[in-house]
Design a protein around this motif. Structure first.
Motif, PDB file in Angstrom:
ATOM      1  N   TYR A 149      -5.901   2.921   6.208  1.00 44.54           N
ATOM      2  CA  TYR A 149      -6.174   1.965   6.680  1.00 44.54           C
ATOM      3  C   TYR A 149      -6.972   2.098   7.945  1.00 44.54           C
ATOM      4  O   TYR A 149      -8.079   1.470   7.581  1.00 44.54           O
ATOM      5  CB  TYR A 149      -4.788   1.046   6.673  1.00 44.54           C
ATOM      6  N   GLN A 182      -2.601   4.910   1.466  1.00 42.40           N
ATOM      7  CA  GLN A 182      -3.125   3.882   2.030  1.00 42.40           C
ATOM      8  C   GLN A 182      -3.094   3.164   3.297  1.00 42.40           C
ATOM      9  O   GLN A 182      -3.976   3.014   4.022  1.00 42.40           O
ATOM     10  CB  GLN A 182      -3.362   2.784   0.980  1.00 42.40           C
ATOM     11  N   ASN A 183      -1.096   3.232   3.883  1.00 39.77           N
ATOM     12  CA  ASN A 183      -1.088   3.219   5.106  1.00 39.77           C
ATOM     13  C   ASN A 183      -1.733   3.321   5.909  1.00 39.77           C
ATOM     14  O   ASN A 183      -2.903   2.991   7.046  1.00 39.77           O
ATOM     15  CB  ASN A 183      -0.172   2.925   5.382  1.00 39.77           C
ATOM     16  N   SER A 223      -9.985   3.159   7.128  1.00 39.28           N
ATOM     17  CA  SER A 223     -11.137   2.807   5.967  1.00 39.28           C
ATOM     18  C   SER A 223     -11.491   0.989   6.383  1.00 39.28           C
ATOM     19  O   SER A 223     -12.455   1.169   6.077  1.00 39.28           O
ATOM     20  CB  SER A 223     -10.161   1.637   4.798  1.00 39.28           C
ATOM     21  N   MET A 239       1.111  -1.422  -0.263  1.00 40.27           N
ATOM     22  CA  MET A 239       0.144   0.041  -0.295  1.00 40.27           C
ATOM     23  C   MET A 239       0.818   1.166  -0.117  1.00 40.27           C
ATOM     24  O   MET A 239       1.822   1.280   0.793  1.00 40.27           O
ATOM     25  CB  MET A 239      -0.496   0.135   1.169  1.00 40.27           C
ATOM     26  N   THR A 240      -0.128   2.405  -0.771  1.00 45.80           N
ATOM     27  CA  THR A 240       0.747   4.012  -0.752  1.00 45.80           C
ATOM     28  C   THR A 240       1.355   4.386   0.337  1.00 45.80           C
ATOM     29  O   THR A 240       0.473   3.914   1.748  1.00 45.80           O
ATOM     30  CB  THR A 240       0.505   5.183  -1.425  1.00 45.80           C
ATOM     31  N   ASP A 250      -5.018  -8.818   3.849  1.00 47.84           N
ATOM     32  CA  ASP A 250      -4.615  -7.402   4.140  1.00 47.84           C
ATOM     33  C   ASP A 250      -2.156  -7.183   4.081  1.00 47.84           C
ATOM     34  O   ASP A 250      -1.965  -6.996   3.786  1.00 47.84           O
ATOM     35  CB  ASP A 250      -4.755  -5.993   5.177  1.00 47.84           C
TER      36      ASP A 250
END
Lengths: 336, 552
Positions: free
Chosen positions: A97, A93-94, A100, A89-90, B465
């Motif tokens: 996280y 995005q990290n 989300s 993940m970018t 993930d």
């Protein structure tokens, strides 16, 4: 926000990891769990996080029992020594996280991520992957990720230990600033007493699964209550009660009533010993180590081997005779 | 570090985790433990009167045919092992410790025998040295290729890649500092080899030796194709069961075959323990030594050249009108109508895909489950997972037939289905797949798992993930490994195929038995093309994934 821990126990097989742990973390405090490896500090942190179940004892947050809640339901933030970012993940995005997972609307997520990246000064890296960042940058991403969800409590497990000295010093300050600004109660595990002293409001010094002493850095350094704390918090001269009685009788009165005389030792920090050059002085300097701003001196005094520290501006030479004196407020009684 | 997550997970998560352990464990019990118990039981049901007793084992002692097969198998096993170890040491040392040229050429040669059923090597040898073999005619010799010598050559070529792999791994753990220290103390090259290199590879050699021995005495394909009048245990078991319907005696021979394989697995684990210390040592640098490098290159080229020639001959012969008399190009051998034509090939592909998908899913959930939910169930699953590698294909196939060819038991419905063939092939290679999976699991950071949990992620999030992204290459490798093995294995499925449901490797054997050697070659070529393509796909995708992750 108050985290309350009462009489917590945890064993691994026959090995006791922690016992009789009582502790509370409140308000906007920064608390450090300090101790040597194997002292149970990480076990305690993992129990608080919900990654490990305690054998007995209670754990409450604002009076609400945490024991039955899994880690994912506690709403805490955590940062590990090993960055532990999602490599696929970018950075953005990290950081987003946790949001989300909580199904925060995309626009709110964007805004929050941008805010946090701003705070840790990594704005221009939001589209990068963790592998493209330095260790210090990755750890800042991990901090931002932990803070993004407005955690009720921030847990830090040796977050700076993997970084080199210069980066570590910078990040210490940055982490402390961010924590102060957001006012999130924080619990950090470390084995580095210097790190604990520079960052913590309160230090919890642990040894062999138990809390030895809790207090401000100043209290732990100047008023250690046990020999372990005295040793762990820095260097000291430890004089047995019998020696003190013979050589410094005026100090023996300050011994606490509940302390066993046979076990008691007087702890004197090296920089609190006052040395003055004197021809007939009872002390004799045996060795001098120059350390820049200060110098460390070894001396013989009344059959004892003492350690003293003075400003390096003061002039001493090996073999020189000195007078040694100390005041009652400069020492503390510890029990072995 | 996850030891206590169990008591702190939500209800749904706990059930998901339990399913991850229990489902693969149940499958392992039903499709591995149960059949193995079945064959053990069956070996005690006496063929003479159907009662329980050691009668089959007593009958074994009294049948001279079996003793001859045991003697032959042992002689063959020992000869193949010694020869293979010698060659594997040369190849592995050349690849790992010399600066010789042509390493890629050698590596490819070592990948070839894996692409085809083992009997392709026997087939190639027959085309070269058999009656009407091209080399035999050219040199005007009549070598005794059917029997011991043919089996020796075919098995050496088949087992060599496996041995090279193990010895290379042992050589890779060298420590340059030891050699530098020896150099400074004045030790010459030979001394260094004897004092440092050899002790370092002892366990590797031992382990490789047992693996080769096991492969040899349990290999069925070559024994059928090139064994001639040289009976070995693998053919004996087949004859007892298929020819004479002596199921009990066959089972007893099967149990006998378990011994060396089990011993080899045990030695392997001891060796792994002893050599387990992985230090941060760097292996010695490769300095060119002209004479030495050339000697290794020439020897290696000779060995690998043989592999290329033997397998190449099969491919070439499949396009030749009448080998070796009428050397005109033709495709007529590819027009296969007997033995069900190409249907078995398609069946093989479907079965192999099934084995790959089912196997990868089960292995992945098992590895995930045992890691996240340790306990007695996970422990049992771990224990059982080590065993399949010690069970020869023939024995597993026989065990399957006893268990699943049943009208009364509910699992009997699977008999004669592709699913059962797929499961048999998967459990045959379960251990190897499990090892690859567990090795892949080591790349997963526990801290990242913990961070995900604290951030609010449940088990499904951790799986999606943390695990899946880190395991992409591992999952692909396991799937393709299972597919490739499933395409070429013969021993396990030989008992399970039915006239209406046959497999490609079995068809090759049947074609050869029917004297249609060129058609067998053609069919083998088709298998090799498919399996080779999969191997290339794996290579290519892995390369791409690795470059994209490292450029990130």
């Amino acid at each position: 926000m108050t985290l309350q821990i009462k009489d917590l126990h945890k064993c691994f097989g026959t090995q006791t990891a922690i016992e009789h742990i009582d502790l509370s973390v409140a308000g906007t405090e920064f608390v450090c769990l300090l101790g040597p490896s194997g002292c149970g500090k990480t076990t305690l942190l993992r129990i608080i996080a919900g990654l490990l179940a305690a054998d007995s004892g209670s754990l409450t947050l604002d009076g609400k029992n945490l024991a039955s809640q899994p880690a994912s339901a506690r709403g805490f933030g955590i940062v590990f020594q090993s960055y532990s970012l999602f490599p696929q993940m970018t950075v953005a995005q990290n950081v987003g996280y946790g949001l989300s997972i909580r199904r925060t609307p995309a626009s709110a997520q964007h805004q929050r991520v941008a805010e946090l990246l701003d705070m840790v000064k990594l704005n221009e890296f939001s589209a990068c992957y963790p592998g493209q960042l330095s260790g210090g940058q990755q750890q800042r991403v991990a901090i931002a990720r932990a803070l993004a969800v407005n955690p009720a409590l921030l847990l830090l497990d040796e977050p700076l230990s993997a970084l080199d000295a210069r980066v570590r010093a910078g990040l210490r300050r940055e982490l402390r600033d961010v924590q102060r600004r957001l006012g999130i109660p924080t619990l950090m595990v470390t084995h580095d007493q210097e790190e604990a002293m520079t960052m913590a409001d309160r230090i919890v010094c642990m040894n062999r699964g138990r809390i030895e002493q809790v207090g401000t850095p100043r209290e732990l350094y100047l008023q250690p209550r046990t020999r372990f704390v005295a040793d762990f918090m820095g260097q000291s001269n430890l004089l047995p009660a019998a020696t003190v009685k013979a050589l410094l009788p005026e100090l023996i009165a300050s011994i606490p009533a509940d302390m066993d005389l046979a076990q008691a030792q007087l702890c004197v920090r090296p920089e609190r010993l006052r040395l003055t050059t004197h021809q007939q002085g009872a002390g004799r300097i045996t060795d001098i180590t120059f350390l820049g701003s200060i110098q460390r001196l070894r001396l013989h005094w009344q059959g004892l081997e003492l350690l003293a520290e003075t400003s390096s501006a003061m002039c001493f030479t090996p073999g020189e005779a000195v007078n040694v004196s100390l005041a009652a407020q400069d020492c503390a009684w510890v029990s072995a | 570090m996850n030891t206590a997550t169990s008591s702190l997970t939500s209800n749904a998560d706990r059930w998901l985790l339990r399913a991850c352990v229990w489902l693969p464990l149940a499958a392992l019990l039903l499709f591995f433990a149960l059949p193995m118990l079945g064959i053990g039981w069956r070996s005690l049901v006496q063929d003479s009167d159907g009662s329980l007793g050691a009668g089959n084992y007593a009958a074994l002692l009294n049948s001279p045919g079996i003793w001859r097969a045991v003697g032959n198998s042992l002689m063959l096993g020992v000869s193949v092992t010694l020869l293979t170890l010698l060659m594997a040491t040369v190849l592995a040392y050349g690849l790992e410790r010399t600066a010789m040229l042509g390493k890629r050429f050698i590596s490819i040669a070592m990948a070839l025998p894996v692409l085809a059923p083992s009997l392709v090597l026997g087939l190639g040898l027959i085309f070269l040295l058999g009656r009407g073999g091209v080399l035999a005619r050219l040199l005007d010799i009549r070598p005794e290729i059917y029997g011991f010598w043919g089996l020796l050559l075919a098995n050496v070529l088949y087992a060599l890649p496996e041995a090279v792999l193990i010895v290379r791994a042992a050589l890779r753990h060298g420590d340059a500092r030891q050699y530098e220290a020896a150099e400074v103390m004045g030790a010459g090259a030979l001394r260094q080899f004897i004092d440092i290199t050899l002790p370092g590879m002892t366990y590797g050699l031992l382990s490789a030796g047992f693996v080769v021995f096991t492969i040899t005495i349990t290999d069925f394909g070559n024994a059928v194709v090139i064994g001639g009048n040289f009976p070995v245990l693998a053919t004996e078991i087949y004859n007892q069961v298929n020819g004479q319907m002596k199921f009990g005696l066959g089972s007893a021979v099967g149990i006998l075959l378990l011994l060396p394989a089990a011993l080899s697995v045990w030695i392997d684990r001891v060796a792994a323990h002893r050599q387990g210390a992985t230090t941060l040592a760097t292996p010695p640098a490769l300095t060119p030594r002209t004479v030495c490098d050339k000697a290794f290159l020439i020897t290696s080229l000779l060995i690998c050249g043989t592999v290329y020639v033997v397998i190449g001959t099969v491919v070439v012969a499949s396009f030749i009108e009448l080998w070796p008399y009428k050397l005109a190009f033709t495709l007529k051998h590819y027009d296969i109508t007997i033995s069900g034509g190409y249907t078995p090939l398609w069946t093989s592909i479907i079965v192999s895909l099934l084995a790959a998908v089912l196997g990868t899913l089960l292995l992945c959930t098992l590895a995930f489950g045992t890691r996240r939910l340790p306990g007695p169930a996970a422990h049992l699953a771990n224990l059982l997972s080590v065993l399949p590698v010690g069970v020869p294909g023939l024995v597993l196939g026989l065990a399957y037939i006893f268990t699943f060819n049943s009208a009364t038991m509910p699992w009997g419905v699977l008999y004669g289905s592709m699913v059962l063939l797929a499961l048999c092939n998967y459990y045959h290679y379960h251990t190897q797949g499990y090892v690859i999976m567990m090795t892949g699991m080591r790349n997963i950071s526990t801290a990242l798992e913990d961070a995900t949990a604290v951030l609010g992620g449940g088990t499904n999030r951790v799986l999606r993930d943390v695990y899946l992204p880190a395991l992409r290459i591992t999952l692909l490798s396991v799937a393709i490994f299972l597919f490739m093995r499933s395409m070429v294995t013969l021993a396990a499925v030989i008992f399970l195929v039915t006239p209406s449901l046959s497999l490609a490797s079995v068809t090759v054997m049947r074609l050869d038995e029917a004297g249609l050697t060129s058609e067998a070659a053609a069919f083998s070529t088709c298998i090799m093309v498919i399996v080779g393509t999969m191997a290339l796909v794996l290579h290519w995708v892995t390369d791409r994934m690795l470059t994209t992750t490292s450029s990130k």
